[in-house]
Design a protein around this motif. Sequence first.
Motif, PDB file in Angstrom:
ATOM      1  N   ASN A   1       0.842  -1.180   0.000  1.00 26.89           N
ATOM      2  CA  ASN A   1       0.000   0.000   0.000  1.00 26.89           C
ATOM      3  C   ASN A   1       0.883   1.237   0.000  1.00 26.89           C
ATOM      4  O   ASN A   1       1.889   1.295   0.710  1.00 26.89           O
ATOM      5  CB  ASN A   1      -0.923  -0.007   1.218  1.00 26.89           C
ATOM      6  CG  ASN A   1      -1.953   1.099   1.160  1.00 26.89           C
ATOM      7  OD1 ASN A   1      -1.679   2.221   1.550  1.00 26.89           O
ATOM      8  ND2 ASN A   1      -3.142   0.773   0.674  1.00 26.89           N
TER       9      ASN A   1
ATOM     10  N   GLU B   1      -6.220  -6.351  -4.646  1.00 24.40           N
ATOM     11  CA  GLU B   1      -7.281  -5.615  -3.957  1.00 24.40           C
ATOM     12  C   GLU B   1      -6.975  -5.536  -2.465  1.00 24.40           C
ATOM     13  O   GLU B   1      -7.253  -4.521  -1.822  1.00 24.40           O
ATOM     14  CB  GLU B   1      -8.637  -6.282  -4.202  1.00 24.40           C
ATOM     15  CG  GLU B   1      -9.177  -6.097  -5.607  1.00 24.40           C
ATOM     16  CD  GLU B   1      -9.314  -4.636  -5.998  1.00 24.40           C
ATOM     17  OE1 GLU B   1      -9.867  -3.845  -5.203  1.00 24.40           O
ATOM     18  OE2 GLU B   1      -8.862  -4.261  -7.100  1.00 24.40           O
ATOM     19  N   CYS B   2      -6.398  -6.604  -1.912  1.00 26.80           N
ATOM     20  CA  CYS B   2      -5.995  -6.571  -0.497  1.00 26.80           C
ATOM     21  C   CYS B   2      -4.892  -5.541  -0.277  1.00 26.80           C
ATOM     22  O   CYS B   2      -4.884  -4.823   0.727  1.00 26.80           O
ATOM     23  CB  CYS B   2      -5.529  -7.954  -0.056  1.00 26.80           C
ATOM     24  SG  CYS B   2      -6.853  -9.166   0.107  1.00 26.80           S
TER      25      CYS B   2
ATOM     26  N   LYS C   1      -4.440  -2.841  -1.998  1.00 24.90           N
ATOM     27  CA  LYS C   1      -5.075  -1.520  -2.080  1.00 24.90           C
ATOM     28  C   LYS C   1      -5.740  -1.130  -0.764  1.00 24.90           C
ATOM     29  O   LYS C   1      -5.784   0.045  -0.396  1.00 24.90           O
ATOM     30  CB  LYS C   1      -6.111  -1.504  -3.202  1.00 24.90           C
ATOM     31  CG  LYS C   1      -5.518  -1.607  -4.600  1.00 24.90           C
ATOM     32  CD  LYS C   1      -6.624  -1.723  -5.645  1.00 24.90           C
ATOM     33  CE  LYS C   1      -6.053  -1.932  -7.039  1.00 24.90           C
ATOM     34  NZ  LYS C   1      -7.115  -2.096  -8.060  1.00 24.90           N
ATOM     35  N   GLU C   2      -6.253  -2.144  -0.057  1.00 25.79           N
ATOM     36  CA  GLU C   2      -6.931  -1.875   1.212  1.00 25.79           C
ATOM     37  C   GLU C   2      -5.967  -1.854   2.398  1.00 25.79           C
ATOM     38  O   GLU C   2      -6.388  -1.684   3.538  1.00 25.79           O
ATOM     39  CB  GLU C   2      -8.021  -2.920   1.446  1.00 25.79           C
ATOM     40  CG  GLU C   2      -9.159  -2.863   0.435  1.00 25.79           C
ATOM     41  CD  GLU C   2      -9.882  -1.529   0.450  1.00 25.79           C
ATOM     42  OE1 GLU C   2     -10.055  -0.955   1.546  1.00 25.79           O
ATOM     43  OE2 GLU C   2     -10.252  -1.043  -0.644  1.00 25.79           O
TER      44      GLU C   2
END
Length: 301
Positions: free
Chosen positions: A170, A226-227, A229-230
Motif C-alpha cells: 500500500n 485488492e488486499c 489496495k486496502e
Amino acid sequence: MQTRTLRTFLAVARAESFAQAAHEQNMTLSAVSMQMKALEEQLGAVLFDRAFRPPRLTPVGRRLTEQARAVVTAEDALWQTMRPRDPLAGDFRIGFINTASVRVLPAFLRRAGRERPQMRFQLRTGLTHELEADVRAGRLDFGVVTGPVEAGSDLGSLTLATEPLRFACNSAEATRDPAVLARATPFLQFRPEAGIGRLIARHIAPFLQQASQRPIVLDSVDAILECVKEGVGFTLLPAPDIARTADARVAAFWTGDGTGPGQEPTRELSLVYRPDQRQIAQSVAVLLGSDQGGGQDDAGG
C-alpha cells in the motif's frame, strides 16, 4: 442431435467420470450433466446407471459408445478431406496459466482469428504442472506456463516473455523494505503449488524469516492486489500483473537497498509442446505476441 454432444458422451465414457470429462472438455460439470440428460431424452434410453457414484454406463450406453465413435470418426474424416493439407489447419487445444490468461488470451484470439482463420482453438486454464502433464499426455497440444521446463524434460519450450517480479505494498506504508513490511503486515502469497507460486516462495523466503504473521495464501492475482489496495498486506508478483490493476494506492518496487532493475528476479513465460509439434508451436508463439514469437527455443530432452 449434435456431434458435440456425442463427443462429450465419449469423454464421459472414456474417463468414467462426469467431473473428469468436464475438465477435459473445458466445460462445467452441470453443462456435462445437462448434455447427457438431453441425450438420454432424445434417444429415449437410459445411458447411465445413477445408482453408482460416479454413474456407470448401462448396457445401452456401452452399445452407444461404438456407434458414437463411428459418427465422430466419420465427421473428423469429412473435415480432414475438406480442409487444405496444411499443418496449421485444424483444431488445437491450448492451456494457459491463470496469471497469464487475462493478459495474453484476448490479443491471442484476436490475432489468431485475423491471421490464422484455418486454426481453431479449444482453451482451458490450469496450473503449470497440470498443463505440462496434459501436453505430455496428449490432452493438450500446447501450454502457456511459468518456465523454463526442467532440465532433461521431454517437452520443448519457447520463451514468450521475461517478466520482472516486484513487491507491491500500500502506498501509505512508510517503508519499502520487505523484511520490515513482513514484521508489520501479512505477506499475500499466490498459491505455492503453482509454478509462479513456487518462484515467488523462493524469492520471498529470506524476507519472511522474522515475519510476525503467517502468509495469507490466495489463488487470484486480482484478489491479492485488492488486499494491497486496502492496506491489509504486501505481495510479490510479476510486474505486468501489478501494472494491469494497480492504482495510486499501490506502490511497486524491488527492494529498498538501492539495487537496480537489473537485480530483480524474473518470471519466464513459456510455450511448451511435444517435440513433434515444434513447427506448429513456433507459429502459435507468433500469435501469442509479435514481440514474443521469436523467443528463444529451449527444447529439452
